[in-house]
Scaffold this active site. Structure first.
Site, PDB file in Angstrom:
ATOM      1  N   THR A 166       2.801   4.106  -2.811  1.00 19.06           N
ATOM      2  CA  THR A 166       2.292   4.853  -3.966  1.00 19.06           C
ATOM      3  C   THR A 166       1.819   3.891  -5.057  1.00 19.06           C
ATOM      4  O   THR A 166       0.744   4.072  -5.646  1.00 19.06           O
ATOM      5  CB  THR A 166       3.397   5.786  -4.511  1.00 19.06           C
ATOM      6  OG1 THR A 166       3.792   6.651  -3.450  1.00 19.06           O
ATOM      7  CG2 THR A 166       2.910   6.606  -5.679  1.00 19.06           C
ATOM      8  N   LEU A 204       8.512  -0.195  -7.232  1.00 14.99           N
ATOM      9  CA  LEU A 204       9.901  -0.539  -6.946  1.00 14.99           C
ATOM     10  C   LEU A 204      10.156  -2.038  -7.050  1.00 14.99           C
ATOM     11  O   LEU A 204      11.295  -2.458  -7.269  1.00 14.99           O
ATOM     12  CB  LEU A 204      10.271  -0.027  -5.553  1.00 14.99           C
ATOM     13  CG  LEU A 204      10.222   1.513  -5.433  1.00 14.99           C
ATOM     14  CD1 LEU A 204      10.380   1.947  -3.984  1.00 14.99           C
ATOM     15  CD2 LEU A 204      11.283   2.177  -6.309  1.00 14.99           C
ATOM     16  N   GLY A 261       0.821  -1.219   0.000  1.00 15.36           N
ATOM     17  CA  GLY A 261       0.000   0.000   0.000  1.00 15.36           C
ATOM     18  C   GLY A 261       0.847   1.256   0.000  1.00 15.36           C
ATOM     19  O   GLY A 261       0.546   2.226   0.698  1.00 15.36           O
ATOM     20  N   GLU A 299       8.516  12.213  -4.609  1.00 18.07           N
ATOM     21  CA  GLU A 299       7.618  13.363  -4.501  1.00 18.07           C
ATOM     22  C   GLU A 299       7.616  14.251  -5.732  1.00 18.07           C
ATOM     23  O   GLU A 299       6.898  15.229  -5.780  1.00 18.07           O
ATOM     24  CB  GLU A 299       8.009  14.155  -3.251  1.00 18.07           C
ATOM     25  CG  GLU A 299       8.142  13.226  -2.044  1.00 18.07           C
ATOM     26  CD  GLU A 299       7.911  13.871  -0.698  1.00 18.07           C
ATOM     27  OE1 GLU A 299       8.549  14.895  -0.464  1.00 18.07           O
ATOM     28  OE2 GLU A 299       7.093  13.348   0.094  1.00 18.07           O
ATOM     29  N   ALA A 300       8.426  13.910  -6.720  1.00 18.77           N
ATOM     30  CA  ALA A 300       8.445  14.713  -7.950  1.00 18.77           C
ATOM     31  C   ALA A 300       7.936  13.868  -9.101  1.00 18.77           C
ATOM     32  O   ALA A 300       8.221  12.672  -9.175  1.00 18.77           O
ATOM     33  CB  ALA A 300       9.857  15.195  -8.238  1.00 18.77           C
ATOM     34  N   LYS A 358       5.735  21.847 -10.985  1.00 21.23           N
ATOM     35  CA  LYS A 358       7.098  21.567 -11.447  1.00 21.23           C
ATOM     36  C   LYS A 358       7.153  21.840 -12.944  1.00 21.23           C
ATOM     37  O   LYS A 358       6.467  21.181 -13.727  1.00 21.23           O
ATOM     38  CB  LYS A 358       7.434  20.100 -11.148  1.00 21.23           C
ATOM     39  CG  LYS A 358       8.775  19.658 -11.720  1.00 21.23           C
ATOM     40  CD  LYS A 358       9.049  18.203 -11.388  1.00 21.23           C
ATOM     41  CE  LYS A 358      10.274  17.706 -12.138  1.00 21.23           C
ATOM     42  NZ  LYS A 358      10.443  16.248 -12.042  1.00 21.23           N
ATOM     43  N   THR A 388      11.162   9.432 -12.601  1.00 16.24           N
ATOM     44  CA  THR A 388      10.425   8.613 -13.565  1.00 16.24           C
ATOM     45  C   THR A 388       9.650   7.454 -12.937  1.00 16.24           C
ATOM     46  O   THR A 388       8.846   6.813 -13.619  1.00 16.24           O
ATOM     47  CB  THR A 388      11.409   8.033 -14.602  1.00 16.24           C
ATOM     48  OG1 THR A 388      12.575   7.564 -13.915  1.00 16.24           O
ATOM     49  CG2 THR A 388      11.810   9.071 -15.610  1.00 16.24           C
TER      50      THR A 388
HETATM   51  P1  FAD Z   1       6.800   1.117  -1.091  1.00 16.98           P
HETATM   52  O1  FAD Z   1       6.468   2.526  -0.858  1.00 16.98           O
HETATM   53  O2  FAD Z   1       8.023   0.575  -0.425  1.00 16.98           O
HETATM   54  O3  FAD Z   1       5.555   0.261  -0.632  1.00 16.98           O
HETATM   55  C1  FAD Z   1       5.655  -1.119  -0.384  1.00 16.98           C
HETATM   56  C2  FAD Z   1       4.397  -1.600   0.323  1.00 16.98           C
HETATM   57  O4  FAD Z   1       4.455  -3.011   0.440  1.00 16.98           O
HETATM   58  C3  FAD Z   1       4.207  -1.024   1.708  1.00 16.98           C
HETATM   59  O5  FAD Z   1       2.850  -0.711   1.926  1.00 16.98           O
HETATM   60  C4  FAD Z   1       4.594  -2.182   2.610  1.00 16.98           C
HETATM   61  O6  FAD Z   1       3.957  -2.134   3.855  1.00 16.98           O
HETATM   62  C5  FAD Z   1       4.120  -3.352   1.765  1.00 16.98           C
HETATM   63  N1  FAD Z   1       4.774  -4.620   2.110  1.00 16.98           N
HETATM   64  C6  FAD Z   1       6.051  -4.994   1.865  1.00 16.98           C
HETATM   65  N2  FAD Z   1       6.277  -6.214   2.372  1.00 16.98           N
HETATM   66  C7  FAD Z   1       5.117  -6.621   2.915  1.00 16.98           C
HETATM   67  C8  FAD Z   1       4.698  -7.802   3.606  1.00 16.98           C
HETATM   68  N3  FAD Z   1       5.529  -8.806   3.871  1.00 16.98           N
HETATM   69  N4  FAD Z   1       3.424  -7.860   4.036  1.00 16.98           N
HETATM   70  C9  FAD Z   1       2.551  -6.847   3.816  1.00 16.98           C
HETATM   71  N5  FAD Z   1       2.886  -5.724   3.174  1.00 16.98           N
HETATM   72  C10 FAD Z   1       4.152  -5.620   2.755  1.00 16.98           C
HETATM   73  N6  FAD Z   1       9.763   8.370  -7.830  1.00 16.98           N
HETATM   74  C11 FAD Z   1       9.319   9.433  -8.515  1.00 16.98           C
HETATM   75  O7  FAD Z   1       8.487   9.276  -9.410  1.00 16.98           O
HETATM   76  N7  FAD Z   1       9.770  10.680  -8.236  1.00 16.98           N
HETATM   77  C12 FAD Z   1      10.738  10.907  -7.319  1.00 16.98           C
HETATM   78  O8  FAD Z   1      11.094  12.043  -7.068  1.00 16.98           O
HETATM   79  C13 FAD Z   1      11.287   9.792  -6.642  1.00 16.98           C
HETATM   80  N8  FAD Z   1      12.277   9.947  -5.730  1.00 16.98           N
HETATM   81  C14 FAD Z   1      12.796   8.834  -5.119  1.00 16.98           C
HETATM   82  C15 FAD Z   1      13.898   8.956  -4.276  1.00 16.98           C
HETATM   83  C16 FAD Z   1      14.470   7.823  -3.715  1.00 16.98           C
HETATM   84  C17 FAD Z   1      15.674   7.954  -2.839  1.00 16.98           C
HETATM   85  C18 FAD Z   1      13.903   6.549  -3.942  1.00 16.98           C
HETATM   86  C19 FAD Z   1      14.491   5.316  -3.303  1.00 16.98           C
HETATM   87  C20 FAD Z   1      12.810   6.427  -4.754  1.00 16.98           C
HETATM   88  C21 FAD Z   1      12.260   7.547  -5.371  1.00 16.98           C
HETATM   89  N9  FAD Z   1      11.187   7.432  -6.228  1.00 16.98           N
HETATM   90  C22 FAD Z   1      10.740   8.519  -6.916  1.00 16.98           C
HETATM   91  C23 FAD Z   1      10.495   6.152  -6.394  1.00 16.98           C
HETATM   92  C24 FAD Z   1       9.210   6.162  -5.559  1.00 16.98           C
HETATM   93  O9  FAD Z   1       9.540   6.357  -4.202  1.00 16.98           O
HETATM   94  C25 FAD Z   1       8.464   4.856  -5.730  1.00 16.98           C
HETATM   95  O10 FAD Z   1       8.292   4.569  -7.080  1.00 16.98           O
HETATM   96  C26 FAD Z   1       7.092   4.938  -5.107  1.00 16.98           C
HETATM   97  O11 FAD Z   1       7.159   5.413  -3.802  1.00 16.98           O
HETATM   98  C27 FAD Z   1       6.423   3.593  -5.120  1.00 16.98           C
HETATM   99  O12 FAD Z   1       6.954   2.747  -4.153  1.00 16.98           O
HETATM  100  P2  FAD Z   1       6.249   1.354  -3.959  1.00 16.98           P
HETATM  101  O13 FAD Z   1       4.811   1.568  -3.710  1.00 16.98           O
HETATM  102  O14 FAD Z   1       6.637   0.479  -5.098  1.00 16.98           O
HETATM  103  O15 FAD Z   1       6.975   0.763  -2.652  1.00 16.98           O
END
Ligand code: FAD
Length: 521
Positions: free
Chosen positions: A26, A349, A24, A61-62, A90, A360
């Protein structure tokens, strides 16, 4: 044992009825908002499983302009979105110290001037600059861009649907608070019928014959069963890699940064309508203004510099009061060999990471969602549809990778091991070809569904001092004096239009999209 299946008669032998989104962040809530809008028409159940104890990555956040299309398909009220997620606009990214220490250039969203008689504007500009004496001579190419001009004056207004040239060339994206964005999307998704399960997934159940995922099991024994699983578990890649071993294309030899330290600070003035990326010896620093705070971070390559040094450089280069403990995030650059494997599609990710330089990742989530909707499978899943998804996503990732690598390769910095390494490294053939086409006659071609077009490539190559040997001779078919006149008019039009804009805080207040009052409450 509680079971999350069995309620209602969703799906059939030939139709996917239960979509389970694992995670849960982004990615998870973007997927839930879109799938509950388009797939939940009484026939499918959309369930999000997330763990508050694990939490989210908390950065990101961008964005880039296609996010507007995502908001549109979800029927999001933009002003409400702006206010609730503390958005600033932006218009592009200001790059500092990338070509050489002391350099500064703007990678804008939008356009450079307009083509004349079908001849690319940048070729006409190159002719003028080269005749005037080459690099640094002639007019600044940023003066021919609406977004760059608005950013330079720190002004912004959203061009309405009836905006006339050149204001209609003011393309933009958003900076927002990542956790508020996820909450905002969660409300939409739940209103549209998506369900949420809280808990840590401890086990994955698979079909012994097909290898498909049947269910995820939470601590305490609850099973959440599904027909299609969307792996949004972040860097853990719980299903796509830990379980299905989809494989990884490693890009760390091209994109060596592998960690970031993030820290919010108080604003010291009105927020700028652009992101800033400042290169330092061992990495680079982001600066993302929001309505209520500044997001900052240092991205660095741990093989070329240690964490303490990176933290010290970050803290020494902040403008406002530090609002929270700096937080370190480790990452790897690369992508899954297949982001769709069996009945699991990885988004966010868990599918890959290009590194955050050109913001991106959220776009890759959006694109993956839209691509999956366009190829939404029946039961059993067709390998053709799955392969088509993987082919398209793979190309998109690889194109973005090349564009981001360009920023490192096109450096003249010699002041640290990181910059010497990236300057001298071999790059992918696809990027080498593009750079050579540019070097010969300043040519850039947007291929296939490439995200970043001519303006982006021209901005970065010129901004980082890669000058072509010659311009395209087709530019000589137009009268030089007439072109100079037309170019002077364009400059004037952009300048006047930018000067007439309000500053963005003023604009946000007028639109009822400034959250300051709520923040003070
Ligand atoms: P996460 O936010 O890590 O969410 C993972 C989810 O899975 C969480 O809800 C967690 O609780 C759940 N989960 C994991 N394991 C389990 C389990 N065993 N049981 C139950 N739930 C579980 N993107 C941009 O577009 N612009 C930016 O400026 C940008 N800056 C960034 C800067 C950095 C340093 C990094 C590392 C990334 C950046 N990104 C950016 C990428 C962006 O942060 C991600 O694409 C976005 O937040 C999506 O993350 P996610 O939902 O894939 O993963």
């Amino acid at each position: 044992m509680n079971r999350a299946d069995g309620r209602g008669s969703r799906g059939s032998d030939t139709e996917i009825g239960r979509v389970v989104i694992v995670g849960g962040g982004t990615a998870g809530w973007m997927a839930a908002a879109a799938f509950s809008r388009f797939l939940n028409n009484g026939r499918r159940r959309i369930t999000v499983v997330e763990s508050d104890a694990i939490g989210t990555v908390g950065v990101g956040e961008a964005t880039i302009p296609p996010i507007l299309a995502f908001n549109n398909i979800l029927d999001i009220n933009e002003n409400e979105f702006l206010r609730v997620t503390r958005v600033t606009f932006k218009a592009g990214i200001e790059f500092v110290n990338w070509g050489r220490v002391g350099d500064r250039y703007f990678h804008p969203f939008g356009f450079y001037g307009h083509d004349l008689h079908g001849i690319a504007f940048h070729q006409l500009w190159l002719r003028e600059a080269m005749r005037a004496g080459g690099p640094g001579a002639g007019s600044d190419i940023a003066h021919y861009c609406m977004s760059a001009q608005a950013a330079a004056l720190r002004r912004f207004a959203r061009p309405g649907p009836t905006a006339k040239p050149p204001l209609n060339q003011l393309l933009y994206a958003f900076h927002f608070d990542a956790s508020l964005y996820a909450q905002f999307l969660r409300k939409i998704a739940e209103r549209q019928g998506a369900e949420r399960r809280e808990g840590r997934i401890v086990k994955v159940h698979r079909d012994g014959t097909s290898g498909d995922v049947l269910a995820v099991e939470l601590e305490g024994g609850e099973r959440v069963e599904g027909d299609l699983f969307i792996d949004c578990s972040g860097f853990r890649a719980l299903l796509i890699e830990q379980e299905l071993k989809a494989g990884w294309h490693d890009w760390s030899h091209w994109l060596p940064c592998d960690a970031a330290i993030a820290v919010p600070t108080a604003l010291t003035g009105p927020p700028d309508p652009f992101t800033r990326a400042t290169a330092h010896e061992a990495g680079w620093q982001w600066r993302i203004p929001l309505q209520h705070r500044m997001g900052n971070g240092m991205v660095f390559a741990s093989r070329f510099g240690d964490e303490d040094a990176a933290r010290a450089v970050l803290l020494a280069n902040l403008e406002g009061e530090v609002l929270a403990e700096p937080r370190t995030i480790r990452f790897a650059t690369g992508r899954r060999k297949a982001s769709w494997s069996h009945n699991v599609v990885a988004l966010g990710l868990s599918a890959g990471f290009v590194e955050p330089l050109e913001s991106t990742s959220i776009h890759l989530i959006q694109n993956g969602i839209q691509r999956l909707l366009a190829l939404f499978p029946g039961k059993p899943i067709s390998p053709l549809e799955r392969d088509e998804y993987n082919r398209g996503m793979g190309e998109l990732y690889d194109d973005l990778r090349d564009f981001v690598i360009l920023h490192y390769k096109a450096t003249q910095r010699d002041d640290s091991e990181l910059w010497r390494y990236v300057r001298d490294m071999e790059v992918p053939d696809s990027l080498a070809r593009k750079m050579e086409l540019w070097r010969l006659h300043g040519r850039v071609f947007r291929e296939g569904h490439e995200l970043f077009g001519t303006v982006s490539w021209v901005a970065v190559m010129l901004g980082q001092n890669l000058w072509p040997e010659a311009y395209d001779t087709i530019a000589d078919s137009l009268d030089e004096a007439k072109v100079a006149e037309a170019m002077a008019r364009m400059r004037e039009d952009y300048r006047k239009a930018a000067e007439a804009l309000p500053d963005q805080e003023q604009f946000l207040r007028m639109a009822g999209a400034w959250a300051a009052e709520e923040m003070a409450a």
